[in-house]
Design an enzyme around this catalytic site. Structure first.
Site, mmCIF file in Angstrom:
data_model
loop_
_atom_site.group_PDB
_atom_site.id
_atom_site.type_symbol
_atom_site.label_atom_id
_atom_site.label_comp_id
_atom_site.label_asym_id
_atom_site.label_seq_id
_atom_site.Cartn_x
_atom_site.Cartn_y
_atom_site.Cartn_z
ATOM 1 N N ASP A 118 -31.495 -53.411 -18.424
ATOM 2 C CA ASP A 118 -31.012 -52.007 -19.103
ATOM 3 C C ASP A 118 -31.597 -51.413 -18.044
ATOM 4 O O ASP A 118 -32.959 -51.195 -17.708
ATOM 5 C CB ASP A 118 -31.444 -51.659 -20.261
ATOM 6 C CG ASP A 118 -30.832 -50.200 -20.613
ATOM 7 O OD1 ASP A 118 -30.687 -49.341 -19.161
ATOM 8 O OD2 ASP A 118 -30.111 -50.060 -21.284
ATOM 9 N N ASP A 154 -26.894 -56.862 -11.427
ATOM 10 C CA ASP A 154 -25.847 -56.241 -10.298
ATOM 11 C C ASP A 154 -25.649 -54.807 -10.440
ATOM 12 O O ASP A 154 -25.469 -54.255 -8.921
ATOM 13 C CB ASP A 154 -24.370 -56.052 -11.359
ATOM 14 C CG ASP A 154 -24.082 -54.896 -12.538
ATOM 15 O OD1 ASP A 154 -25.541 -55.497 -13.184
ATOM 16 O OD2 ASP A 154 -23.800 -54.798 -12.705
ATOM 17 N N GLU A 194 -23.278 -64.666 -19.501
ATOM 18 C CA GLU A 194 -21.497 -63.763 -19.637
ATOM 19 C C GLU A 194 -21.781 -62.432 -18.853
ATOM 20 O O GLU A 194 -20.234 -62.231 -18.681
ATOM 21 C CB GLU A 194 -21.985 -63.606 -21.006
ATOM 22 C CG GLU A 194 -21.778 -64.846 -22.292
ATOM 23 C CD GLU A 194 -23.327 -65.151 -23.275
ATOM 24 O OE1 GLU A 194 -23.829 -65.743 -23.787
ATOM 25 O OE2 GLU A 194 -24.813 -64.770 -22.085
ATOM 26 N N TYR A 195 -22.355 -62.002 -18.977
ATOM 27 C CA TYR A 195 -22.317 -60.846 -18.193
ATOM 28 C C TYR A 195 -22.093 -60.234 -16.990
ATOM 29 O O TYR A 195 -21.459 -60.240 -15.864
ATOM 30 C CB TYR A 195 -23.784 -59.377 -18.541
ATOM 31 C CG TYR A 195 -23.861 -58.590 -17.999
ATOM 32 C CD1 TYR A 195 -23.763 -57.259 -18.880
ATOM 33 C CD2 TYR A 195 -23.824 -57.826 -17.063
ATOM 34 C CE1 TYR A 195 -23.678 -55.868 -18.553
ATOM 35 C CE2 TYR A 195 -23.216 -55.990 -15.854
ATOM 36 C CZ TYR A 195 -24.270 -55.350 -16.750
ATOM 37 O OH TYR A 195 -23.568 -53.729 -16.506
#
Length: 214
Positions: A118, A154, A194-195
């Protein structure tokens, strides 16, 4: 990203306490007892649904791995995979990563993975970022002398912040990439989360670093 509540999660966790720990305060210095063999121990902090750590454990039977996640719903999905796979070198941990030094002994971990944490973009939330100095202090404690951290995100802002935070902490950088998937050398052994797969397909660049403590 918070997942919806899984009504079946608690029962599944309670039925598989050989695969998942819910009382880590009793475990410092004893994690190897939960594995079939005593091998180098690696920790993923924030495992989500577990695609990364499951594949990593499959590909590296010579290591032991702990998948740590604070969301019950997420780790329950990972537990479903582990019940099917029964990987002897993978254990799950339902806990908050803010208290690592209460769960692991000094130098007990060989390496750590921080994947798409996060970003907590607001300045007032800086202390919640997993690369804030108070977290780095805990990582340094639980990691062995030659241990390392691998970090992927990212989020450009979080990556830049992490580079500065780690540099100010006096860490050594072994690898840095602002576009992991187009770095032939580093991407060769990369296992996407997965992200990561979802957002790279949308054109987001994946930032990567590997660092250790002096």
């Amino acid at each position: 990203m918070r997942l919806r509540n899984k009504p079946w999660a608690k029962d599944m966790i309670n039925d598989n306490l050989d695969l998942i720990s819910v009382q880590p305060e009793n475990m410092p210095g004893k994690w190897q007892d939960r594995f079939e063999k005593q091998q180098p121990l690696f920790l993923e902090l924030g495992s989500g649904k577990g695609g990364f750590i499951t594949e990593l454990a499959k590909n590296n039977p010579q290591n032991n791995y702990i998948a740590m996640e604070v969301q019950e719903g997420a780790i329950a999905l990972l537990l479903k995979k582990q019940v099917e796979n029964k990987l002897s070198n993978l254990q799950l941990l339902l806990a908050n990563g803010a208290n690592l030094t209460d769960m692991f002994a000094e130098g007990e971990v060989s390496g750590m993975y921080l994947n798409f944490s996060d970003p907590w973009p607001k300045t007032r939330h800086e202390k919640r970022r997993l690369t804030y100095k108070s977290f780095l202090e805990q990582y340094k404690y639980v990691l062995e002398k030659d241990g390392y951290i691998q970090f992927k995100t990212d989020n450009q802002g979080l990556f830049e912040y992490s580079l500065i935070s780690m540099n100010n902490f006096g860490m050594n950088f072994e690898d840095i990439s602002l576009d992991l998937h187009n770095n032939e050398k580093l991407n060769e052994d990369n296992i996407p989360t997965e992200y990561e797969e979802k957002f790279s397909k949308k054109g987001f660049r994946i930032n990567y670093l590997k660092a250790s403590f002096k």
